[in-house]
Each structure stands twice: as C-alpha cells, then as structure tokens.
Scaffold this active site. Sequence first.
Site, PDB file in Angstrom:
ATOM      1  N   GLU A 159      63.902  19.906  37.914  1.00  0.00           N
ATOM      2  CA  GLU A 159      63.170  20.647  36.869  1.00  0.00           C
ATOM      3  C   GLU A 159      63.621  20.318  35.444  1.00  0.00           C
ATOM      4  O   GLU A 159      63.829  21.215  34.622  1.00  0.00           O
ATOM      5  CB  GLU A 159      63.301  22.160  37.127  1.00  0.00           C
ATOM      6  N   GLU A 273      58.762  21.879  48.362  1.00  0.00           N
ATOM      7  CA  GLU A 273      58.898  23.349  48.335  1.00  0.00           C
ATOM      8  C   GLU A 273      57.535  24.032  48.494  1.00  0.00           C
ATOM      9  O   GLU A 273      57.277  25.076  47.890  1.00  0.00           O
ATOM     10  CB  GLU A 273      59.547  23.801  47.017  1.00  0.00           C
TER      11      GLU A 273
HETATM   12  O1  G3I Z   1      73.914  35.848  44.670  1.00  0.00           O
HETATM   13  C1  G3I Z   1      73.394  37.124  44.276  1.00  0.00           C
HETATM   14  C2  G3I Z   1      73.991  38.190  45.105  1.00  0.00           C
HETATM   15  O2  G3I Z   1      75.374  38.234  44.865  1.00  0.00           O
HETATM   16  C3  G3I Z   1      73.324  39.500  44.773  1.00  0.00           C
HETATM   17  O3  G3I Z   1      73.772  40.482  45.651  1.00  0.00           O
HETATM   18  C4  G3I Z   1      71.799  39.397  44.906  1.00  0.00           C
HETATM   19  C5  G3I Z   1      71.091  40.652  44.472  1.00  0.00           C
HETATM   20  O4  G3I Z   1      69.724  40.411  44.284  1.00  0.00           O
HETATM   21  O5  G3I Z   1      71.361  38.356  44.090  1.00  0.00           O
HETATM   22  C6  G3I Z   1      71.903  37.117  44.478  1.00  0.00           C
HETATM   23  O6  G3I Z   1      71.385  36.073  43.751  1.00  0.00           O
HETATM   24  C7  G3I Z   1      70.016  35.751  43.988  1.00  0.00           C
HETATM   25  C8  G3I Z   1      69.910  34.404  44.676  1.00  0.00           C
HETATM   26  O7  G3I Z   1      68.557  34.025  44.784  1.00  0.00           O
HETATM   27  C9  G3I Z   1      70.552  34.393  46.043  1.00  0.00           C
HETATM   28  O8  G3I Z   1      69.907  35.285  46.892  1.00  0.00           O
HETATM   29  C10 G3I Z   1      69.329  35.713  42.640  1.00  0.00           C
HETATM   30  O9  G3I Z   1      69.298  37.029  42.097  1.00  0.00           O
HETATM   31  C11 G3I Z   1      67.939  35.183  42.780  1.00  0.00           C
HETATM   32  O10 G3I Z   1      67.398  34.952  41.489  1.00  0.00           O
HETATM   33  C12 G3I Z   1      67.949  33.873  43.531  1.00  0.00           C
HETATM   34  O11 G3I Z   1      66.608  33.441  43.661  1.00  0.00           O
HETATM   35  C13 G3I Z   1      66.425  32.114  44.075  1.00  0.00           C
HETATM   36  C14 G3I Z   1      65.774  31.299  42.969  1.00  0.00           C
HETATM   37  O12 G3I Z   1      65.549  29.982  43.442  1.00  0.00           O
HETATM   38  C15 G3I Z   1      66.668  31.220  41.741  1.00  0.00           C
HETATM   39  O13 G3I Z   1      66.222  30.274  40.852  1.00  0.00           O
HETATM   40  C16 G3I Z   1      65.503  32.138  45.282  1.00  0.00           C
HETATM   41  O14 G3I Z   1      66.183  32.793  46.356  1.00  0.00           O
HETATM   42  C17 G3I Z   1      65.145  30.716  45.683  1.00  0.00           C
HETATM   43  O15 G3I Z   1      64.136  30.759  46.672  1.00  0.00           O
HETATM   44  C18 G3I Z   1      64.618  29.962  44.484  1.00  0.00           C
HETATM   45  O16 G3I Z   1      64.387  28.616  44.847  1.00  0.00           O
HETATM   46  C19 G3I Z   1      63.826  27.791  43.813  1.00  0.00           C
HETATM   47  C20 G3I Z   1      64.316  26.383  44.017  1.00  0.00           C
HETATM   48  O17 G3I Z   1      65.711  26.356  44.075  1.00  0.00           O
HETATM   49  C21 G3I Z   1      63.820  25.467  42.908  1.00  0.00           C
HETATM   50  N1  G3I Z   1      62.389  25.522  42.771  1.00  0.00           N
HETATM   51  C22 G3I Z   1      61.839  26.850  42.666  1.00  0.00           C
HETATM   52  C23 G3I Z   1      62.292  27.713  43.831  1.00  0.00           C
HETATM   53  C24 G3I Z   1      61.655  29.056  43.788  1.00  0.00           C
HETATM   54  O18 G3I Z   1      62.075  29.730  42.625  1.00  0.00           O
END
Ligand code: G3I
Length: 475
Positions: A159, A273
């Site tokens: 990205e 994805e």
């Molecule tokens: O790690 C913390 C955890 O400690 C906490 O308890 C929890 C509470 O909500 O949050 C956790 O972090 C989250 C993380 O996922 C792990 O679960 C973040 O808040 C959350 O923002 C994060 O979201 C991920 C996102 O990328 C972040 O950019 C999604 O799961 C994941 O599916 C998504 O994947 C991305 C690809 O990497 C890149 N392309 C887009 C795609 C979709 O956004």
Amino acid sequence: MRFISSLFGILASTSFIGAGFTSAFAADETIRSLAEERGRFIGTILNSEWFNDNIEPEFEEIHKTQFNVVVAENEMKFDATEPKENVFNYTKGDKMIAYAQANNIRVRGHALAWHSQVPGWVNDYKGQKEKLLKVLKNHIDSVVGHWKGKVAEWDVVNEAVNDEYNAGWRSQGSVWYEGIGAEFLDSAFVWTHAIDPKAELCYNDYSLEWGMREKSKASFVVEQVKRWKKNGIPITCVGTQTHIEIAHETTPQNVRDFAKALAELGVTLNITELDIGFPKGSAGKLGAADYAKQGHLYRQFMDVFLEEPNMGEFVIWGLTDAHSWLDEQQGKTEGLLYDKQYKPKPAFDSIMVSLKSHPAAEVKTPYTFAKDTTANDTTVRDTTVTDTTAKDTSNAIAKLRGLQKFTIHLAGRTLFITGTSAKPSTVELFDMQGRPVFSAKCENGSVDLKNITEGLYVARVHAGSASYMQRAVIK
Ligand code: G3I
C-alpha cells in the site's frame, strides 16, 4: 491425508443438507484438489482468532481441506513481529508455518514494509533517514531470515501508492516514505532478495482493480514495475488486494487487463485479499438473487485467474462471514465463501464451476514446479531476476550448479550434462512465465539450443529419478 479430506468432505456435505445453502459438488471434490490439478494456489487467511485458539473447530477443518495457500491476517506484520526494537516475536507466525507444513500449504508472508501496523517505537524515529534505513533493513534481515525457505512469497511493500488519483507514492502518513523517500521500496526488495533469493517478492496494494486509466493506481504500478525490472530490482509479482462490493461489476475485466500488462513485464499477478461485500444495511434482507450475483462475480474473478497464464495465487480475505474485517471495520457484510454457520454459499459453487470448466490441461501456471507431484515445493524455483552468470559469458561458458549427481554447462548454444550415469536425460526450457519453450532428449550428454531466442530461461534436466532446475542465460 486424501482419505481424511474426503471423509471430512462427506461429513461436511451431509451436515449442509437442509440448511440455507447446499453445495452441488461431490464430497471428495474440493477447491484445493481442483486448484492443485491446475498448478494454482487458492486460499484464505488464518484469522487472528485462529492464532488465539478462539475459533470454531470447523474453521481449520474447512481451511486445510479446501485451500492450499495461507496468509496470516495480522501475525506477520511489523507490529506483531518486532513489537520492541530488535526484540522479535515469531511465536504466532511459527504456529502458522507449522500448520502449513503439516498440511502441505503454501505460505504468503504479509507484510514487510507497510505504513500501517507499525509499532510506536518506529514512529519515534520519524524523519531520521539513516536510522529508519537501518531499522527497516534489520527488520527484513531478521524476519525473512527467520522464515527463509518456509515463506514462498513476501508482500515486500504494501500500500505505498496514494489514494489521490495523481499517480504518486503515499507521501503522508508513511513513516518510511516521509523519512527515507521512494528508495525505501527499492531497498526493501533488494534486502529481502539478499536474505531469501528463492522467495517470490510482491508489491501489494488495494484499488488496483479499478483499471489502468490515466493516473490510476494500476497504471502507476505498471510504470514502477517497468522501472524496477529495468533497474534489476528483484520484484517477481504484484498483488491486487481486491476488496470490492457487489456493485463493482467492471472489476474482473480490469484485473484481466492488469494481468496482461504485467505479463509483458514478466511479472506474476496474484489476487491477494479478495472479498465481495454487500452494504451492511442489507444484512438479513439478502435473497437468492443477491447471493447468485455475488457468486457470479466470484466466478468472473476465478475465470480471469485461470485464463491468465501469469496469475498464480487467488487469496480470499477470510473464510467465513462469522470472522471478517468487513463487518468489524468496513460497513460491509457477507463477503466470503462460507456463511456465519460455515455453510458454503453460492459463491463457493461458482468457484467450483469455474475450476471445473477450465480443464487442467488448458490452465497454464507461472510456477514451473506446480503441476508436479511436489505441487507445494517452492524450493526448486529460482526467481532471481538479476543473474550473475550472465555477466560471466565473455568466454562463452556459463557454469550452472548441478545436484551432486550431475553438472550442467552451457557453452555457447550447447548445453552439456556430465557426471550422471542415468541416461537418457531430458532437457526442458521454460520462459520466465513458466511456459515450456523447448524439450529434447539428451542421448549423448549434450543438447543443441541454437534455435532458442536470446534471453533468460529456466532449464529443467531430468536424469533418472533426479530432476534439477536452474536459470539459463542464452546469448
Ligand atoms: O492487537 C490488538 C489487541 O491487543 C486488542 O485487544 C484488539 C482490540 O480490538 O485489537 C487488536 O488489534 C487489532 C488487530 O486487527 C488484531 O486483531 C486492530 O485493532 C485492528 O485494527 C486490526 O485490524 C486489521 C487491519 O488489517 C489493520 O490494518 C484486520 O484484522 C486485518 O484484517 C486487516 O488486514 C488488512 C491487510 O493487512 C492489508 N490490506 C487491507 C486489509 C483489510 O484492512
């Protein structure tokens, strides 16, 4: 393994009868079995809930039965692997690698250089170019080194193009670009290749499915790939994330055009994805026609994937609507192949139909090994773009390393095989898209390549039960 898969398929199909969705396919046919026959990889992520042992047992059973490539949703990202400076945590990633190895599943590594999910300590070095270069190199050296030979392909940069339709890099909100400049991309590819020369290396981004209009992201990426290839930057693939909605009907054709443009540059295009979501407000109101429309779009993407010879992987960003970033973060819903009760949706059948209507013999693969019995063995493909042997042809002899059993020498246009008692050997040449361009028996230790066009190829030599692949520069 095959028996276990079949058994699960029977159990799974039985339990689906009478439910909202039923699958029309025989129990022992899976997406995975059809993909493997076609030399392709089709997969989904392992959700963070899987890593935390907080997911239904159906998840893993379906995952390993139906798919042959896997990505960690979050667990190989920078903040997960290096939460503190030079303190690495590979526990969750190792768990996935062990699962992949136990089930013969290919691994994509996601992601090395990305502006998002970067830990706070990196941002503390904002604007400090030399320090950030060291941080990024150390991260790549350590992470890629740790999983060397186990991760088939890395999203080296994720990205990095901006969203402003002005064909430029993301210049705001990226600690890497703001501190280092665009050279961080080139460096990341070179450093990754230096640590694991056999890994495939991708540039990955979203909105690439919107076509190659002037100043679009896709056009910009094609221009960058041209530049990288010209400069010997070892990129081998582009990933189009392809997070779309049900209304985005033009996107499959756009992906086809993009694949064709990248094929001209000798680069693979992977769908990395995919999800095809409905607007969140439609949850509970969707009917058969809606799911059929979603299935039709999935099928169109699978058709493109199977018909374009430089496409290798088709990865969906989630397995079940019960665990999807769409609901959690996107205001979208129900974008995946299985519903919240793990029942296959019409989209599952659409993927199967597409696979079955593209006979294995007609589907090309960019992976020279992929239709072998070792379908998931990534160790034999050398994806090196810059070939040092090419510079050493002044004496018209390039020596190619062989297995202990035999040695291959290229002298001018003649390829010699020595040191093997197992004869005759077969010599095949593939172009860098994995297309066969030459095949001959080697009865007396040499093969004449005088009719081969100059260029870079992969030679495969069979001698008895041994087979060996290596790049060959024909001059
Ligand atoms: O790690 C913390 C955890 O400690 C906490 O308890 C929890 C509470 O909500 O949050 C956790 O972090 C989250 C993380 O996922 C792990 O679960 C973040 O808040 C959350 O923002 C994060 O979201 C991920 C996102 O990328 C972040 O950019 C999604 O799961 C994941 O599916 C998504 O994947 C991305 C690809 O990497 C890149 N392309 C887009 C795609 C979709 O956004």
